[in-house]
Design a protein around this motif. Structure first.
Motif, PDB file in Angstrom:
ATOM      1  N   ARG A  83      41.177  38.798  36.361  1.00  0.00           N
ATOM      2  CA  ARG A  83      40.693  39.384  37.447  1.00  0.00           C
ATOM      3  C   ARG A  83      39.928  40.742  37.371  1.00  0.00           C
ATOM      4  NH1 ARG A  83      39.256  38.287  42.622  1.00  0.00           N
ATOM      5  NH2 ARG A  83      40.841  38.117  44.133  1.00  0.00           N
TER       6      ARG A  83
ATOM      7  N   GLY B  71      43.405  52.071  49.275  1.00  0.00           N
ATOM      8  CA  GLY B  71      43.090  52.039  50.675  1.00  0.00           C
ATOM      9  C   GLY B  71      44.317  51.602  51.398  1.00  0.00           C
TER      10      GLY B  71
ATOM     11  N   VAL C 258      34.746  41.966  48.790  1.00  0.00           N
ATOM     12  CA  VAL C 258      34.671  41.866  50.152  1.00  0.00           C
ATOM     13  C   VAL C 258      34.183  43.340  50.707  1.00  0.00           C
ATOM     14  CG1 VAL C 258      35.858  41.886  52.655  1.00  0.00           C
ATOM     15  CG2 VAL C 258      36.441  39.977  50.550  1.00  0.00           C
TER      16      VAL C 258
ATOM     17  N   THR D 210      38.240  45.820  39.842  1.00  0.00           N
ATOM     18  CA  THR D 210      37.948  46.727  41.197  1.00  0.00           C
ATOM     19  C   THR D 210      38.710  45.863  42.294  1.00  0.00           C
ATOM     20  OG1 THR D 210      35.903  45.453  41.632  1.00  0.00           O
ATOM     21  CG2 THR D 210      35.547  47.677  40.420  1.00  0.00           C
TER      22      THR D 210
ATOM     23  N   SER E  55      31.198  38.610  45.203  1.00  0.00           N
ATOM     24  CA  SER E  55      32.595  38.141  45.705  1.00  0.00           C
ATOM     25  C   SER E  55      33.621  39.342  46.230  1.00  0.00           C
ATOM     26  CB  SER E  55      33.452  37.270  44.487  1.00  0.00           C
ATOM     27  OG  SER E  55      33.728  37.974  43.476  1.00  0.00           O
TER      28      SER E  55
ATOM     29  N   ALA F  40      47.834  45.927  53.968  1.00  0.00           N
ATOM     30  CA  ALA F  40      47.055  44.528  54.065  1.00  0.00           C
ATOM     31  C   ALA F  40      48.048  43.301  53.345  1.00  0.00           C
ATOM     32  CB  ALA F  40      45.816  44.596  53.460  1.00  0.00           C
TER      33      ALA F  40
ATOM     34  N   TYR G 173      30.741  39.451  53.626  1.00  0.00           N
ATOM     35  CA  TYR G 173      31.367  38.478  52.820  1.00  0.00           C
ATOM     36  C   TYR G 173      31.603  37.117  53.460  1.00  0.00           C
ATOM     37  CZ  TYR G 173      34.325  36.135  49.311  1.00  0.00           C
ATOM     38  OH  TYR G 173      34.940  35.116  48.601  1.00  0.00           O
TER      39      TYR G 173
ATOM     40  N   ASP H 248      39.037  45.301  58.064  1.00  0.00           N
ATOM     41  CA  ASP H 248      39.682  44.596  56.953  1.00  0.00           C
ATOM     42  C   ASP H 248      40.664  43.458  57.705  1.00  0.00           C
ATOM     43  OD1 ASP H 248      40.721  44.246  54.703  1.00  0.00           O
ATOM     44  OD2 ASP H 248      41.857  45.816  54.160  1.00  0.00           O
TER      45      ASP H 248
ATOM     46  N   VAL I 118      42.380  44.828  43.905  1.00  0.00           N
ATOM     47  CA  VAL I 118      43.604  45.570  44.057  1.00  0.00           C
ATOM     48  C   VAL I 118      44.514  45.311  43.123  1.00  0.00           C
ATOM     49  CG1 VAL I 118      44.662  44.545  46.012  1.00  0.00           C
ATOM     50  CG2 VAL I 118      44.708  46.905  45.831  1.00  0.00           C
TER      51      VAL I 118
ATOM     52  N   ARG J 120      48.512  39.666  51.559  1.00  0.00           N
ATOM     53  CA  ARG J 120      47.651  38.452  51.354  1.00  0.00           C
ATOM     54  C   ARG J 120      48.644  37.524  50.713  1.00  0.00           C
ATOM     55  NH1 ARG J 120      44.568  40.740  53.649  1.00  0.00           N
ATOM     56  NH2 ARG J 120      42.229  41.521  53.194  1.00  0.00           N
TER      57      ARG J 120
ATOM     58  N   LYS K 191      43.582  46.289  39.704  1.00  0.00           N
ATOM     59  CA  LYS K 191      43.468  47.935  39.764  1.00  0.00           C
ATOM     60  C   LYS K 191      45.044  48.517  39.498  1.00  0.00           C
ATOM     61  CE  LYS K 191      41.625  51.569  42.728  1.00  0.00           C
ATOM     62  NZ  LYS K 191      40.835  51.679  43.920  1.00  0.00           N
TER      63      LYS K 191
ATOM     64  N   ARG L  55      38.019  49.703  54.164  1.00  0.00           N
ATOM     65  CA  ARG L  55      36.908  49.134  54.391  1.00  0.00           C
ATOM     66  C   ARG L  55      36.570  49.185  56.101  1.00  0.00           C
ATOM     67  NH1 ARG L  55      39.001  43.565  51.389  1.00  0.00           N
ATOM     68  NH2 ARG L  55      38.557  44.613  49.296  1.00  0.00           N
TER      69      ARG L  55
ATOM     70  N   SER M 153      36.683  30.727  51.246  1.00  0.00           N
ATOM     71  CA  SER M 153      37.910  31.610  50.999  1.00  0.00           C
ATOM     72  C   SER M 153      38.877  32.023  52.286  1.00  0.00           C
ATOM     73  CB  SER M 153      36.989  32.979  50.921  1.00  0.00           C
ATOM     74  OG  SER M 153      37.644  34.010  51.215  1.00  0.00           O
ATOM     75  N   SER M 154      39.696  32.408  51.980  1.00  0.00           N
ATOM     76  CA  SER M 154      40.685  32.747  53.320  1.00  0.00           C
ATOM     77  C   SER M 154      40.117  33.788  54.189  1.00  0.00           C
ATOM     78  CB  SER M 154      42.077  33.132  52.757  1.00  0.00           C
ATOM     79  OG  SER M 154      41.853  34.247  51.925  1.00  0.00           O
TER      80      SER M 154
ATOM     81  N   ASN N  12      43.624  34.326  48.051  1.00  0.00           N
ATOM     82  CA  ASN N  12      43.389  35.218  46.895  1.00  0.00           C
ATOM     83  C   ASN N  12      44.039  34.879  45.642  1.00  0.00           C
ATOM     84  OD1 ASN N  12      43.340  36.841  49.262  1.00  0.00           O
ATOM     85  ND2 ASN N  12      43.236  38.496  48.038  1.00  0.00           N
TER      86      ASN N  12
HETATM   87  O1  G4F Z   1      41.676  42.863  46.120  1.00  0.00           O
HETATM   88  P1  G4F Z   1      40.795  42.733  47.262  1.00  0.00           P
HETATM   89  O2  G4F Z   1      39.518  43.320  46.988  1.00  0.00           O
HETATM   90  O3  G4F Z   1      40.725  41.392  47.644  1.00  0.00           O
HETATM   91  P2  G4F Z   1      40.207  40.601  49.059  1.00  0.00           P
HETATM   92  O4  G4F Z   1      39.352  41.636  49.880  1.00  0.00           O
HETATM   93  O5  G4F Z   1      41.366  40.160  49.617  1.00  0.00           O
HETATM   94  O6  G4F Z   1      39.072  39.397  48.545  1.00  0.00           O
HETATM   95  C1  G4F Z   1      39.804  38.355  47.404  1.00  0.00           C
HETATM   96  O7  G4F Z   1      40.138  37.262  47.981  1.00  0.00           O
HETATM   97  C2  G4F Z   1      39.386  36.335  48.742  1.00  0.00           C
HETATM   98  C3  G4F Z   1      40.412  35.082  49.004  1.00  0.00           C
HETATM   99  O8  G4F Z   1      41.244  35.607  49.995  1.00  0.00           O
HETATM  100  C4  G4F Z   1      38.114  36.157  48.200  1.00  0.00           C
HETATM  101  F1  G4F Z   1      37.337  35.311  48.898  1.00  0.00           F
HETATM  102  C5  G4F Z   1      37.406  37.295  47.852  1.00  0.00           C
HETATM  103  O9  G4F Z   1      36.220  37.068  46.740  1.00  0.00           O
HETATM  104  C6  G4F Z   1      38.450  38.286  46.807  1.00  0.00           C
HETATM  105  O10 G4F Z   1      38.387  37.538  45.643  1.00  0.00           O
HETATM  106  O11 G4F Z   1      41.587  43.442  48.459  1.00  0.00           O
HETATM  107  C7  G4F Z   1      42.703  43.011  48.867  1.00  0.00           C
HETATM  108  C8  G4F Z   1      43.333  43.948  49.982  1.00  0.00           C
HETATM  109  C9  G4F Z   1      42.413  44.232  50.884  1.00  0.00           C
HETATM  110  O12 G4F Z   1      43.044  44.330  52.365  1.00  0.00           O
HETATM  111  C10 G4F Z   1      42.004  45.802  50.596  1.00  0.00           C
HETATM  112  O13 G4F Z   1      41.572  46.483  51.830  1.00  0.00           O
HETATM  113  O14 G4F Z   1      43.854  45.263  49.349  1.00  0.00           O
HETATM  114  C11 G4F Z   1      43.306  46.216  50.088  1.00  0.00           C
HETATM  115  N1  G4F Z   1      42.816  47.285  49.240  1.00  0.00           N
HETATM  116  C12 G4F Z   1      43.912  48.577  49.275  1.00  0.00           C
HETATM  117  N2  G4F Z   1      43.155  49.451  48.289  1.00  0.00           N
HETATM  118  C13 G4F Z   1      42.214  47.572  48.130  1.00  0.00           C
HETATM  119  C14 G4F Z   1      42.265  48.804  47.869  1.00  0.00           C
HETATM  120  N3  G4F Z   1      41.328  46.770  47.706  1.00  0.00           N
HETATM  121  C15 G4F Z   1      40.397  46.897  46.694  1.00  0.00           C
HETATM  122  N4  G4F Z   1      39.490  46.081  46.103  1.00  0.00           N
HETATM  123  N5  G4F Z   1      40.618  48.221  46.307  1.00  0.00           N
HETATM  124  C16 G4F Z   1      41.528  49.176  46.694  1.00  0.00           C
HETATM  125  O15 G4F Z   1      41.502  50.224  46.259  1.00  0.00           O
END
Ligand code: G4F
Length: 297
Positions: free
Chosen positions: A133, A160, A34, A136, A32, A164, A98, A249, A138, A166, A141, A246, A74-75, A127
């Motif tokens: 949660r 990163g 991305v 890893t 799950s 973004a 994903y 993104d 965000v 959400r 974290k 990524r 998922s969104s 999200n």
């Molecule tokens: O927390 P994320 O990894 O969640 P993401 O990619 O939105 O996906 C989650 O939600 C989806 C539903 O909308 C699910 F389907 C999926 O399985 C998962 O649960 O990242 C959120 C945002 C992204 O844009 C990412 O690029 O945060 C940005 N980001 C910035 N720095 C980071 C980081 N993401 C992560 N994981 N780690 C960072 O250091």
């Protein structure tokens, strides 16, 4: 009761479903993350995409048509900002392996519903976060980092794409809707979201405010940094690291949960602030416990 099985192993799924003959199946299984899906795209497609088909095939093969099937999608199905709020009829343009795997799961669920009369539904969840949660993702974290910082940690948080946006809701609210989706008279697909959107940076700023951490952002792009201001001194706290970007993104996600509001009587109990507060309170408790453990070693 925990039964052993695997979404990549059709045989195990057929055996479990035939043995249990469940009333309802919730397929929440996936690779799950991305970001990870860019490094492991084939595995992600196998589990997140084909896994759903394997369950649907098992239901069809066993002729257990009374089973109600929920597919977690998922969104990440959306992607391109074609509208300001995405609903069940919005264009689907996934931006990651994903997202494509979830797109397959979404369509195949609909196809099995329409072709074989299976009560199969797809929940397009935006999200959903909570103290449970994974570390890893965000939000967690950030809350874990800040909780440790309050207790004296001098670590630096590397992130990163902090711009973004959400649509962040609480997993507790959303899981209740998953159940409600399967209690409807007719099978259907639903967007579950709060209807609000906030950037990762806003998440950090809000969390800092709650913890009375004075934060100052300096620089741009890859050179952007956040400092903690304490007694007129500044201490680096957050920096941007290209490792966490990524290859592609989604910059903007905001859901339109009108249908869920109306048909499922969806009324989220948590907003953005309450969600962050719950995560911070939990992570502060955890960090305190961890500190006591280390100190007593
Ligand atoms: O927390 P994320 O990894 O969640 P993401 O990619 O939105 O996906 C989650 O939600 C989806 C539903 O909308 C699910 F389907 C999926 O399985 C998962 O649960 O990242 C959120 C945002 C992204 O844009 C990412 O690029 O945060 C940005 N980001 C910035 N720095 C980071 C980081 N993401 C992560 N994981 N780690 C960072 O250091």
């Amino acid at each position: 009761f925990l039964h052993y099985g695997d979404l990549t192993d059709t045989d195990s799924l057929v055996k479990i479903i035939n043995k249990i003959k469940p009333n309802e199946i919730y397929n929440l299984g996936a690779q799950s993350h991305v970001g990870v899906s860019f490094d492991n795209p084939v595995y992600t497609a196998e589990v997140t995409g084909l896994g759903s088909l394997r369950i649907l095939e098992a239901i069809k093969f066993l002729k257990l048509r009374k089973i109600k099937f929920y597919q977690a999608t998922s969104s990440e199905l959306f992607g391109e900002k074609t509208v300001t709020k995405f609903n069940e009829n919005s264009e689907l343009n996934p931006k990651s392996p994903y997202g494509v795997a979830k797109l397959f799961a979404h369509h195949i669920t609909k196809i099995y519903r329409e072709s074989y009369g299976i009560f199969a539904c797809s929940g397009i969840l935006f999200n959903h976060e909570s103290p449970r949660r994974g570390e890893t993702f965000v939000t967690r974290k950030i809350t874990m980092f800040l909780a440790n910082r309050i207790l004296g940690s001098k670590n630096i948080l590397k992130l990163g794409n902090i711009y973004a946006k959400r649509d962040w809701g609480h997993a507790k609210d959303y899981v209740e809707m998953q159940w409600k989706i399967l209690q409807q008279k007719k099978p259907d697909d639903y967007v579950i979201a709060t209807g609000q959107t906030h950037s990762v940076k806003e998440f950090i700023n809000t969390a800092c405010k709650m913890l009375n951490i004075k934060i100052k952002w300096v620089g741009k792009g890859i050179n952007e940094k956040a400092y903690e201001i304490k007694k007129n001194k500044k201490e680096m706290m957050i920096k941007i690291d290209k490792k966490y970007f990524r290859p592609l993104d989604i910059n903007y996600l905001r859901g339109n949960p009108k249908k869920a509001f109306k048909k499922l009587k969806f009324k989220p109990k948590y907003n953005f602030y309450k969600l962050i507060k719950t995560m911070i309170d939990h992570d502060l408790d955890e960090a305190k416990k961890e500190k006591i453990l280390i100190e007593n070693q």
